[in-house]
Design a protein around this motif. Structure first.
Motif, PDB file in Angstrom:
ATOM      1  N   PHE A  93      41.807  47.506  46.637  1.00 27.39           N
ATOM      2  CA  PHE A  93      40.628  48.158  46.085  1.00 27.39           C
ATOM      3  C   PHE A  93      40.580  47.995  44.559  1.00 27.39           C
ATOM      4  CE2 PHE A  93      38.625  51.935  44.185  1.00 27.39           C
ATOM      5  CZ  PHE A  93      37.341  51.742  44.649  1.00 27.39           C
ATOM      6  N   ASP A  94      41.727  48.136  43.905  1.00 31.31           N
ATOM      7  CA  ASP A  94      41.770  47.968  42.448  1.00 31.31           C
ATOM      8  C   ASP A  94      41.443  46.525  42.065  1.00 31.31           C
ATOM      9  OD1 ASP A  94      42.490  50.635  42.100  1.00 31.31           O
ATOM     10  OD2 ASP A  94      44.625  50.179  42.297  1.00 31.31           O
ATOM     11  N   LEU A  95      41.933  45.581  42.861  1.00 31.19           N
ATOM     12  CA  LEU A  95      41.599  44.176  42.617  1.00 31.19           C
ATOM     13  C   LEU A  95      40.100  43.955  42.765  1.00 31.19           C
ATOM     14  CD1 LEU A  95      42.221  41.162  42.246  1.00 31.19           C
ATOM     15  CD2 LEU A  95      42.786  41.059  44.693  1.00 31.19           C
ATOM     16  N   GLN A  96      39.520  44.575  43.764  1.00 28.18           N
ATOM     17  CA  GLN A  96      38.090  44.394  43.987  1.00 28.18           C
ATOM     18  C   GLN A  96      37.265  44.907  42.812  1.00 28.18           C
ATOM     19  OE1 GLN A  96      36.652  44.369  47.868  1.00 28.18           O
ATOM     20  NE2 GLN A  96      35.008  45.816  47.509  1.00 28.18           N
ATOM     21  N   LEU A  97      37.605  46.088  42.308  1.00 26.72           N
ATOM     22  CA  LEU A  97      36.875  46.625  41.157  1.00 26.72           C
ATOM     23  C   LEU A  97      37.052  45.725  39.934  1.00 26.72           C
ATOM     24  CD1 LEU A  97      37.403  50.494  41.349  1.00 26.72           C
ATOM     25  CD2 LEU A  97      35.432  49.140  42.079  1.00 26.72           C
ATOM     26  N   ALA A  98      38.251  45.197  39.767  1.00 31.65           N
ATOM     27  CA  ALA A  98      38.504  44.300  38.629  1.00 31.65           C
ATOM     28  C   ALA A  98      37.689  43.011  38.757  1.00 31.65           C
ATOM     29  CB  ALA A  98      39.997  43.989  38.537  1.00 31.65           C
ATOM     30  N   LEU A  99      37.564  42.501  39.988  1.00 35.85           N
ATOM     31  CA  LEU A  99      36.744  41.307  40.206  1.00 35.85           C
ATOM     32  C   LEU A  99      35.272  41.595  39.915  1.00 35.85           C
ATOM     33  CD1 LEU A  99      38.348  39.903  43.479  1.00 35.85           C
ATOM     34  CD2 LEU A  99      38.417  38.848  41.209  1.00 35.85           C
ATOM     35  N   CYS A 100      34.811  42.773  40.310  1.00 35.22           N
ATOM     36  CA  CYS A 100      33.422  43.152  40.025  1.00 35.22           C
ATOM     37  C   CYS A 100      33.161  43.138  38.525  1.00 35.22           C
ATOM     38  CB  CYS A 100      33.128  44.546  40.590  1.00 35.22           C
ATOM     39  SG  CYS A 100      32.990  44.605  42.392  1.00 35.22           S
ATOM     40  N   ASP A 101      34.131  43.629  37.762  1.00 35.02           N
ATOM     41  CA  ASP A 101      33.986  43.620  36.304  1.00 35.02           C
ATOM     42  C   ASP A 101      34.012  42.192  35.763  1.00 35.02           C
ATOM     43  OD1 ASP A 101      33.770  46.371  36.008  1.00 35.02           O
ATOM     44  OD2 ASP A 101      35.940  46.652  35.821  1.00 35.02           O
ATOM     45  N   ALA A 102      34.952  41.395  36.258  1.00 31.46           N
ATOM     46  CA  ALA A 102      35.092  40.026  35.756  1.00 31.46           C
ATOM     47  C   ALA A 102      33.865  39.192  36.059  1.00 31.46           C
ATOM     48  CB  ALA A 102      36.331  39.383  36.372  1.00 31.46           C
ATOM     49  N   TRP A 103      33.231  39.458  37.202  1.00 34.51           N
ATOM     50  CA  TRP A 103      32.053  38.688  37.602  1.00 34.51           C
ATOM     51  C   TRP A 103      30.754  39.364  37.170  1.00 34.51           C
ATOM     52  CZ3 TRP A 103      34.339  37.965  43.179  1.00 34.51           C
ATOM     53  CH2 TRP A 103      35.376  37.030  43.110  1.00 34.51           C
ATOM     54  N   HIS A 104      30.882  40.442  36.399  1.00 34.48           N
ATOM     55  CA  HIS A 104      29.724  41.141  35.818  1.00 34.48           C
ATOM     56  C   HIS A 104      28.719  41.585  36.884  1.00 34.48           C
ATOM     57  CE1 HIS A 104      31.315  39.830  31.991  1.00 34.48           C
ATOM     58  NE2 HIS A 104      31.266  38.567  32.406  1.00 34.48           N
ATOM     59  N   LEU A 105      29.256  42.063  37.998  1.00 37.15           N
ATOM     60  CA  LEU A 105      28.358  42.554  39.042  1.00 37.15           C
ATOM     61  C   LEU A 105      27.693  43.845  38.584  1.00 37.15           C
ATOM     62  CD1 LEU A 105      30.230  41.900  42.393  1.00 37.15           C
ATOM     63  CD2 LEU A 105      28.797  40.372  41.041  1.00 37.15           C
ATOM     64  N   PRO A 106      26.506  44.130  39.094  1.00 37.43           N
ATOM     65  CA  PRO A 106      25.781  45.327  38.660  1.00 37.43           C
ATOM     66  C   PRO A 106      26.589  46.601  38.875  1.00 37.43           C
ATOM     67  CG  PRO A 106      24.349  43.889  39.931  1.00 37.43           C
ATOM     68  CD  PRO A 106      25.725  43.326  40.053  1.00 37.43           C
ATOM     69  N   GLU A 107      26.499  47.501  37.915  1.00 37.98           N
ATOM     70  CA  GLU A 107      27.213  48.770  37.986  1.00 37.98           C
ATOM     71  C   GLU A 107      26.838  49.533  39.254  1.00 37.98           C
ATOM     72  OE1 GLU A 107      30.026  50.592  36.554  1.00 37.98           O
ATOM     73  OE2 GLU A 107      29.663  48.843  35.343  1.00 37.98           O
ATOM     74  N   LEU A 108      25.586  49.425  39.663  1.00 34.82           N
ATOM     75  CA  LEU A 108      25.132  50.151  40.847  1.00 34.82           C
ATOM     76  C   LEU A 108      25.910  49.722  42.085  1.00 34.82           C
ATOM     77  CD1 LEU A 108      23.207  52.018  42.376  1.00 34.82           C
ATOM     78  CD2 LEU A 108      21.613  50.108  42.561  1.00 34.82           C
ATOM     79  N   LEU A 109      26.113  48.423  42.268  1.00 33.43           N
ATOM     80  CA  LEU A 109      26.852  47.954  43.442  1.00 33.43           C
ATOM     81  C   LEU A 109      28.303  48.411  43.395  1.00 33.43           C
ATOM     82  CD1 LEU A 109      25.472  44.343  44.025  1.00 33.43           C
ATOM     83  CD2 LEU A 109      25.046  46.401  45.375  1.00 33.43           C
ATOM     84  N   LYS A 110      28.902  48.421  42.209  1.00 37.10           N
ATOM     85  CA  LYS A 110      30.264  48.924  42.077  1.00 37.10           C
ATOM     86  C   LYS A 110      30.328  50.390  42.471  1.00 37.10           C
ATOM     87  CE  LYS A 110      32.140  48.011  38.127  1.00 37.10           C
ATOM     88  NZ  LYS A 110      32.194  47.819  36.659  1.00 37.10           N
ATOM     89  N   THR A 111      29.337  51.156  42.062  1.00 35.35           N
ATOM     90  CA  THR A 111      29.278  52.576  42.423  1.00 35.35           C
ATOM     91  C   THR A 111      29.171  52.752  43.927  1.00 35.35           C
ATOM     92  OG1 THR A 111      28.231  53.178  40.323  1.00 35.35           O
ATOM     93  CG2 THR A 111      27.955  54.718  42.169  1.00 35.35           C
ATOM     94  N   LEU A 112      28.317  51.960  44.551  1.00 37.20           N
ATOM     95  CA  LEU A 112      28.094  52.090  45.990  1.00 37.20           C
ATOM     96  C   LEU A 112      29.316  51.663  46.794  1.00 37.20           C
ATOM     97  CD1 LEU A 112      24.424  50.743  46.329  1.00 37.20           C
ATOM     98  CD2 LEU A 112      25.190  53.101  46.567  1.00 37.20           C
ATOM     99  N   MET A 113      30.132  50.765  46.266  1.00 39.18           N
ATOM    100  CA  MET A 113      31.321  50.295  46.979  1.00 39.18           C
ATOM    101  C   MET A 113      32.532  51.186  46.760  1.00 39.18           C
ATOM    102  SD  MET A 113      31.328  46.125  46.784  1.00 39.18           S
ATOM    103  CE  MET A 113      30.991  45.945  45.036  1.00 39.18           C
ATOM    104  N   ASP A 114      32.435  52.143  45.850  1.00 42.68           N
ATOM    105  CA  ASP A 114      33.584  52.971  45.477  1.00 42.68           C
ATOM    106  C   ASP A 114      33.578  54.268  46.284  1.00 42.68           C
ATOM    107  OD1 ASP A 114      35.581  54.430  44.296  1.00 42.68           O
ATOM    108  OD2 ASP A 114      34.977  53.975  42.234  1.00 42.68           O
ATOM    109  N   ASP A 115      34.535  54.415  47.191  1.00 39.75           N
ATOM    110  CA  ASP A 115      34.608  55.602  48.046  1.00 39.75           C
ATOM    111  C   ASP A 115      34.742  56.888  47.245  1.00 39.75           C
ATOM    112  OD1 ASP A 115      34.684  53.542  49.827  1.00 39.75           O
ATOM    113  OD2 ASP A 115      36.449  54.233  50.923  1.00 39.75           O
ATOM    114  N   ALA A 116      35.236  56.785  46.014  1.00 42.19           N
ATOM    115  CA  ALA A 116      35.404  57.981  45.190  1.00 42.19           C
ATOM    116  C   ALA A 116      34.065  58.635  44.858  1.00 42.19           C
ATOM    117  CB  ALA A 116      36.143  57.629  43.899  1.00 42.19           C
ATOM    118  N   ASN A 117      32.973  57.909  45.039  1.00 43.71           N
ATOM    119  CA  ASN A 117      31.639  58.441  44.747  1.00 43.71           C
ATOM    120  C   ASN A 117      30.940  58.959  46.000  1.00 43.71           C
ATOM    121  OD1 ASN A 117      31.810  57.653  41.972  1.00 43.71           O
ATOM    122  ND2 ASN A 117      31.362  55.554  42.590  1.00 43.71           N
ATOM    123  N   ALA A 118      31.719  59.285  47.030  1.00 45.75           N
ATOM    124  CA  ALA A 118      31.144  59.670  48.321  1.00 45.75           C
ATOM    125  C   ALA A 118      30.346  60.973  48.266  1.00 45.75           C
ATOM    126  CB  ALA A 118      32.231  59.773  49.386  1.00 45.75           C
TER     127      ALA A 118
END
Length: 292
Positions: free
Chosen positions: A194-219
């Motif tokens: 999961f930490d790798l995935q978030l880091a990849l999202c940052d490296a690939w400049h994916l939209p913040e919204l998609l990162k939020t939606l993929m993060d279970d901590a925001n349930a």
């Protein structure tokens, strides 16, 4: 292929930034059929193909982010909008002749079965997420659907590019059913996927919204809960409808959709024999889960 885990997260990020992301053979076939009808195919039809393949979806999203600050005035958070921004002909020009997962893993049959299992699971999760978002009158259904499709992206990448490490994680969990996914990942990789995935999202400049939606901590957010519950249900019902975690899944989904148990089981097409146990009074098997 990676045979030994990298010592630092940055090395994983650098590695995955250089690989040629493969796609499903079926996706490649469907894209080629669409390209043959390029004068008639539209962006919505292309998006429907992409949304069946998590690795092609991430390729499209990562590519479109390169235009950020040039032609984009706001984040592109859906495949449909990305294809519209690129245009049909440029889309096919950029994504032609892709490597397929089946070709990449032709000498790794266990890994091929492993990654196809995960992809089938996330495809199912994305369908659940889409249907529930539609029922909830979500403001943008595809964002929720896409987040579910990409929820386990790092796991898919590991099966593709570090197959022996993915197999070792699975082996340890099979040997010890109480071992949580995250703990097994740390034992083998030194990091959580999961930490790798978030880091990849940052490296690939994916939209913040998609990162939020993929993060279970925001349930706590209804849209994220939609994604999380879809992912959990797909995982817990991957083999059959007898997983002891399912009663808790059903209860949470009922609250999300404001439906009763019989209605939910019918919508999920749970077989009558399996459904009967979840309709029995005070049914509560021991709580079990495979997630870390």
């Amino acid at each position: 292929m990676v045979d030994q885990p990298f010592e630092a997260m940055d090395a994983w990020i650098e590695y995955f930034g250089t690989v040629d992301m493969p796609i499903l053979r079926q996706t490649a076939r469907r894209l080629e059929e669409a390209r043959q009808s390029i004068d008639r195919v539209n962006g919505r039809e292309i998006a429907a193909i992409v949304l069946q393949d998590p690795l092609l979806a991430i390729k499209v999203l990562a590519y479109i982010q390169r235009f950020q600050g040039k032609r984009l005035h706001s984040d592109i958070t859906t495949i449909a909008n990305a294809v519209m921004m690129l245009g049909v002909e440029p889309f096919f020009a950029h994504f032609e002749a892709p490597t397929t997962i089946e070709t990449l893993l032709k000498d790794e049959p266990q890994a091929l079965l492993g990654v196809l299992h995960v992809i089938r699971r996330v495809q199912r999760a994305s369908r659940y997420a889409h249907d529930w978002a539609f029922e909830r009158h979500d403001m943008n259904i595809e964002e929720v659907e896409l987040a579910a499709l990409l929820h386990d992206l790092a796991e898919i990448l590991l099966w593709c590019f570090a197959p022996q490490l993915a197999i070792e994680i699975r082996r340890r969990q099979q040997a010890d059913p109480t071992l949580r996914s995250a703990a097994a990942q740390v034992e083998v990789l030194g990091i959580r996927l999961f930490d790798l995935q978030l880091a990849l999202c940052d490296a690939w400049h994916l939209p913040e919204l998609l990162k939020t939606l993929m993060d279970d901590a925001n349930a706590g957010l209804a849209r994220v809960r939609n994604v999380v519950l879809a992912v959990n249900l797909a995982r817990h019902s991957a083999n059959d409808w007898n997983n002891p975690a399912l009663p808790d899944d059903f209860e949470a989904i009922e609250k999300l959709l404001h439906v009763d148990r019989p209605t939910l089981l019918a919508r999920l097409n749970v077989p009558d024999e399996a459904a009967a146990q979840y309709l029995a009074p005070r049914h509560r098997p021991p709580r079990g889960d495979d997630q870390g």
